[in-house]
Design a protein around this motif. Structure first.
Motif, PDB file in Angstrom:
ATOM      1  N   GLY A  65      -1.791   2.060  -5.376  1.00  0.00           N
ATOM      2  CA  GLY A  65      -1.285   3.411  -5.212  1.00  0.00           C
ATOM      3  C   GLY A  65      -2.052   4.400  -6.053  1.00  0.00           C
ATOM      4  N   ASP A  66      -1.773   5.693  -5.835  1.00  0.00           N
ATOM      5  CA  ASP A  66      -2.512   6.736  -6.547  1.00  0.00           C
ATOM      6  C   ASP A  66      -1.710   7.366  -7.685  1.00  0.00           C
ATOM      7  OD1 ASP A  66      -0.915   8.068  -4.383  1.00  0.00           O
ATOM      8  OD2 ASP A  66      -1.671   9.851  -5.420  1.00  0.00           O
ATOM      9  N   GLN A  67      -0.439   6.980  -7.842  1.00  0.00           N
ATOM     10  CA  GLN A  67       0.369   7.620  -8.873  1.00  0.00           C
ATOM     11  C   GLN A  67       0.912   6.622  -9.888  1.00  0.00           C
ATOM     12  OE1 GLN A  67       3.378  10.509  -7.745  1.00  0.00           O
ATOM     13  NE2 GLN A  67       2.300  10.840  -5.808  1.00  0.00           N
ATOM     14  N   ILE A  68       0.646   6.928 -11.148  1.00  0.00           N
ATOM     15  CA  ILE A  68       1.099   6.061 -12.245  1.00  0.00           C
ATOM     16  C   ILE A  68       2.628   5.991 -12.291  1.00  0.00           C
ATOM     17  CG2 ILE A  68       1.217   5.851 -14.770  1.00  0.00           C
ATOM     18  CD1 ILE A  68      -1.582   5.348 -14.101  1.00  0.00           C
TER      19      ILE A  68
ATOM     20  N   LEU B 149       0.823  -1.211   0.000  1.00  0.00           N
ATOM     21  CA  LEU B 149       0.000   0.000   0.000  1.00  0.00           C
ATOM     22  C   LEU B 149       0.851   1.252   0.000  1.00  0.00           C
ATOM     23  CD1 LEU B 149      -2.557  -1.039   2.773  1.00  0.00           C
ATOM     24  CD2 LEU B 149      -3.024  -0.865   0.320  1.00  0.00           C
ATOM     25  N   ASP B 150       0.578   2.133  -0.957  1.00  0.00           N
ATOM     26  CA  ASP B 150       1.117   3.482  -0.888  1.00  0.00           C
ATOM     27  C   ASP B 150       0.405   4.204   0.259  1.00  0.00           C
ATOM     28  OD1 ASP B 150       2.336   5.968  -1.842  1.00  0.00           O
ATOM     29  OD2 ASP B 150       0.309   6.467  -2.500  1.00  0.00           O
ATOM     30  N   LEU B 151       1.057   5.188   0.850  1.00  0.00           N
ATOM     31  CA  LEU B 151       0.400   5.890   1.959  1.00  0.00           C
ATOM     32  C   LEU B 151      -0.282   7.190   1.497  1.00  0.00           C
ATOM     33  CD1 LEU B 151       1.913   6.547   5.509  1.00  0.00           C
ATOM     34  CD2 LEU B 151       0.085   7.856   4.500  1.00  0.00           C
ATOM     35  N   ASP B 152       0.542   8.168   1.081  1.00  0.00           N
ATOM     36  CA  ASP B 152      -0.007   9.505   0.824  1.00  0.00           C
ATOM     37  C   ASP B 152      -0.941   9.528  -0.381  1.00  0.00           C
ATOM     38  OD1 ASP B 152       1.084  11.119   2.937  1.00  0.00           O
ATOM     39  OD2 ASP B 152       3.045  10.735   2.053  1.00  0.00           O
ATOM     40  N   ASN B 153      -2.139   9.985  -0.138  1.00  0.00           N
ATOM     41  CA  ASN B 153      -3.219  10.101  -1.115  1.00  0.00           C
ATOM     42  C   ASN B 153      -3.795   8.763  -1.560  1.00  0.00           C
ATOM     43  OD1 ASN B 153      -4.296  12.603  -1.491  1.00  0.00           O
ATOM     44  ND2 ASN B 153      -2.882  13.234  -3.094  1.00  0.00           N
TER      45      ASN B 153
HETATM   46 MG    MG Z   1       0.701   8.468  -3.161  1.00  0.00          MG
END
Ligand code: MG
Length: 167
Positions: free
Chosen positions: A117-120, A32-36
């Motif tokens: 995550g939220d970033q490609i 898991l990514d954290l930020d956003n």
């Molecule tokens: Mg992120």
């Protein structure tokens, strides 16, 4: 391992991912990514719905693990402790080395690891390079111009990523 800028599939938010989706892919490890992804930048603790969702993941026998590019060790540790999961900071995504170290360290075949995550250009590319299953979610909050710009640059790749249709 492949240099791909499209995720395997996309969801609007982390908590929208059905546990059955993870199980259907034989997921043993959830990165898991954290930020956003787990929480917006600046929020000190996970929201209750995120804590409940991670608990359901853990209850399903899946190991959850935060993989963050952040240098803020205390912040990441606070989230990991609240969620009852392990973590790594300064992961240097999209370079797959740290992600792969986590996967291999837990003896999980990379194709049974799902990275959300939220970033490609960091999360998705890194997961693809590591041989994991990449899932993209929308950033929770675009709180500054740089984040908005990056999101705009990623849009074509998001459009090319399919929503999960197997549910
Ligand atoms: Mg992120």
């Amino acid at each position: 391992m492949s240099f791909r800028l499209t995720a395997r599939c996309k969801f609007d938010a982390l908590t929208d991912i059905p546990i059955a989706f993870l199980e259907s892919r034989g997921c043993e490890l959830l990165l898991l990514d954290l930020d956003n992804t787990i929480a917006p930048y600046g929020e000190p603790l996970p929201r209750p719905e995120v804590t409940r969702w991670v608990q359901r993941v853990t209850d399903a026998g899946i190991t959850a693990h935060i993989v963050s590019n952040s240098r803020k060790t205390e912040r990441v540790k606070r989230f990991a402790d609240a969620l009852g999961v392990r973590y790594v900071v300064r992961a240097r995504k999209p370079f797959p080395v740290v992600m792969r170290t986590v996967i291999d360290g837990l003896n999980v075949p990379p194709q049974r690891a799902v990275m959300v995550g939220d970033q490609i250009f960091t999360d998705t590319l890194g997961a693809n390079l590591a041989g994991a299953v990449s899932v993209i979610v929308k950033p929770i909050r675009l709180s500054n111009a740089l984040l908005a710009l990056r999101y705009a640059a990623e849009s074509p790749f998001r459009l090319l990523t399919r929503k999960d249709t197997q549910q």
